[in-house]
Design a protein around this motif. Structure first.
Motif, PDB file in Angstrom:
ATOM      1  N   ASP A  90       3.828  -7.885   5.903  1.00 36.75           N
ATOM      2  CA  ASP A  90       3.694  -6.462   6.290  1.00 36.75           C
ATOM      3  C   ASP A  90       4.634  -5.615   5.436  1.00 36.75           C
ATOM      4  O   ASP A  90       4.239  -4.599   4.863  1.00 36.75           O
ATOM      5  CB  ASP A  90       4.097  -6.236   7.763  1.00 36.75           C
ATOM      6  N   GLU A  91       5.883  -6.043   5.389  1.00 37.07           N
ATOM      7  CA  GLU A  91       6.891  -5.303   4.620  1.00 37.07           C
ATOM      8  C   GLU A  91       6.521  -5.271   3.138  1.00 37.07           C
ATOM      9  O   GLU A  91       6.593  -4.235   2.493  1.00 37.07           O
ATOM     10  CB  GLU A  91       8.283  -5.936   4.801  1.00 37.07           C
ATOM     11  N   TYR A  92       6.107  -6.427   2.634  1.00 35.39           N
ATOM     12  CA  TYR A  92       5.745  -6.522   1.211  1.00 35.39           C
ATOM     13  C   TYR A  92       4.610  -5.560   0.894  1.00 35.39           C
ATOM     14  O   TYR A  92       4.621  -4.864  -0.124  1.00 35.39           O
ATOM     15  CB  TYR A  92       5.332  -7.965   0.894  1.00 35.39           C
ATOM     16  N   GLU A  93       3.631  -5.501   1.799  1.00 41.39           N
ATOM     17  CA  GLU A  93       2.466  -4.635   1.569  1.00 41.39           C
ATOM     18  C   GLU A  93       2.827  -3.152   1.686  1.00 41.39           C
ATOM     19  O   GLU A  93       2.130  -2.300   1.149  1.00 41.39           O
ATOM     20  CB  GLU A  93       1.326  -5.047   2.524  1.00 41.39           C
ATOM     21  N   LYS A  94       3.931  -2.885   2.381  1.00 42.11           N
ATOM     22  CA  LYS A  94       4.414  -1.490   2.438  1.00 42.11           C
ATOM     23  C   LYS A  94       5.289  -1.162   1.221  1.00 42.11           C
ATOM     24  O   LYS A  94       5.850  -0.077   1.126  1.00 42.11           O
ATOM     25  CB  LYS A  94       5.271  -1.287   3.701  1.00 42.11           C
ATOM     26  N   GLY A  95       5.454  -2.136   0.325  1.00 46.46           N
ATOM     27  CA  GLY A  95       6.274  -1.904  -0.870  1.00 46.46           C
ATOM     28  C   GLY A  95       7.730  -2.320  -0.694  1.00 46.46           C
ATOM     29  O   GLY A  95       8.564  -2.046  -1.541  1.00 46.46           O
ATOM     30  N   ASN A  96       8.037  -2.970   0.420  1.00 47.57           N
ATOM     31  CA  ASN A  96       9.397  -3.434   0.666  1.00 47.57           C
ATOM     32  C   ASN A  96       9.505  -4.897   0.226  1.00 47.57           C
ATOM     33  O   ASN A  96       9.258  -5.821   0.987  1.00 47.57           O
ATOM     34  CB  ASN A  96       9.696  -3.279   2.176  1.00 47.57           C
ATOM     35  N   LYS A  97       9.857  -5.062  -1.040  1.00 52.78           N
ATOM     36  CA  LYS A  97       9.900  -6.402  -1.632  1.00 52.78           C
ATOM     37  C   LYS A  97      10.969  -7.285  -1.000  1.00 52.78           C
ATOM     38  O   LYS A  97      12.027  -6.785  -0.642  1.00 52.78           O
ATOM     39  CB  LYS A  97      10.206  -6.271  -3.123  1.00 52.78           C
TER      40      LYS A  97
END
Ligand code: TRP
Length: 375
Positions: free
Chosen positions: A67-74
């Motif tokens: 979820d975080e990754y898909e929000k741009g939070n690597k």
């Protein structure tokens, strides 16, 4: 963790035939299902065979991480090595998978060498542990991690950086929690009791350094999960995310699909420094076979690849091609392939791999400093 299961797992010792489904329940982790695999594949385009085959089989909070990754939070990756002896194939499995994750997601990796842990838990001198730390780093470097994105932490060397964070964790974990989680008793030395807080630190240290919360993903052998079962709950209390975790199975020792490969029993482990002759000797002499006693019987009734260690090494490590693996499985099961032939396939695979690995390992010495974290 214990007798009622028929196997026993602590971060320091694994024994018995492990029932991974029971373990999932006991540890309170989640099995990796097809939906999660598809979700990972959306980003990686392909799935590593260790995911396809369920060698990495369970997780904590992977959906949150994505979820975080898909929000741009690597996220960043974190794993480690306890330097108490030579590196064997069991260690390498997790690290090769970690490298794949680093390449596919293009993320940083923090790699911890827990020289403090091994000094405290093993009957070995500080000097000997330092020697193994140097040796083990060569193996990690040899796997080809990107030095620009990979940071080594050595607990005693980076103590000034890690200790202020470790005490924040330690303050929130009681002796009774640690006792229950690890089966400790009153004769444990006091360093052992503290140690989990050091293993927790790299899961949020990059957030401290950057001054913002960064998600963390930890690939590990499931015996290491307990450190995080204990410390994950603490992290939000001190202002950090809980790390996500991917759990791997243990590569069995040569002697049979029980316990895990261990460098303290070097006859039943394949070490990264073994010569081709040594590999051949170990596999021929010690690799537990699912074959029948005589060739006639084997041809008639076939072998059992599920308990055959050579086959299991191909499945877990050395044969990424599913079609080739399936053919070996069927040929062995039908009796068409003999144990000696199966062992030859494995010996060649191991020796091809080690030849490359040893070459890179020899060239690794002057690269270590590029990986060492400097703050
Ligand atoms: N304690 C681990 C070992 O003995 C080493 C380690 C440190 C580790 N940090 C880790 C392993 C994080 C997996 C993930 O091998």
């Amino acid at each position: 963790m214990k007798k009622e299961l028929g196997f026993s797992i602590t971060p320091w010792k694994v024994s018995g035939k492990i029932d991974y489904d029971k373990l999932i329940k006991k540890f309170g982790v989640e099995k990796i299902n097809n939906e999660l695999l598809e979700r990972i594949k959306k980003h990686t385009k392909e799935l590593h065979f260790m995911l396809r085959r369920g060698i990495f089989f369970s997780h904590r909070d992977m959906n949150w991480l994505l979820d975080e990754y898909e929000k741009g939070n690597k996220f960043f990756l974190y794993t480690g090595c306890g330097p108490s002896g030579p590196i064997h194939l069991g260690h390498l499995g997790t690290w090769i998978f970690t490298k794949w994750l680093q390449d596919k997601f293009n993320v940083e990796l923090w790699f911890q060498f827990t020289d403090d842990e091994k000094f405290l838990f093993k009957k070995k001198s500080y000097e000997e542990i330092q020697k193994w730390t140097q040796e083990n780093m060569l193996d990690v470097v040899a796997l080809g991690f990107d030095p620009k994105k990979t940071h080594f932490l050595i607990d005693t060397k980076h103590a000034g950086l890690m200790y202020p964070e470790a005490i924040k964790v330690a303050k929130k974990i009681t002796f009774s929690t640690v006792k229950a989680a690890f089966g400790f008793n009153d004769s444990q030395n006091i360093g052992e009791i503290f140690y989990t807080s050091m293993q927790a630190v790299p899961a949020f240290l990059p957030s401290v350094l950057k001054g913002k919360k960064i998600p963390c993903l930890i690939p590990l052998g499931i015996d290491q999960d307990t450190h995080f079962r204990v410390s994950r709950d603490v992290m939000p209390k001190i202002g950090h995310y809980k790390p996500a975790i991917l759990h791997g199975m243990f590569l069995p020792p040569l002697t049979g699909v029980k316990g895990k490969m261990s460098s303290s029993e070097s006859n039943t482990a394949i070490l990264t420094t073994d010569s081709p002759k040594e590999v051949e000797r170990k596999v021929k002499k010690h690799a537990f076979s699912g074959g029948k006693d005589t060739i006639e019987e084997h041809r008639k009734k076939g072998g059992n690849p599920d308990v055959d260690v050579s086959f299991q090494y191909l499945r877990m490590f050395f044969e990424p091609d599913d079609k080739k693996l399936k053919k070996i499985y069927e040929d062995y099961k039908s009796g068409e392939m003999l144990t000696s032939e199966l062992k030859e396939i494995l010996i060649k695979k191991i020796n091809d791999f080690l030849k490359q690995h040893q070459k890179k390992r020899n060239a690794a010495k002057n690269k270590i400093s590029k990986f060492m974290f400097k703050n």
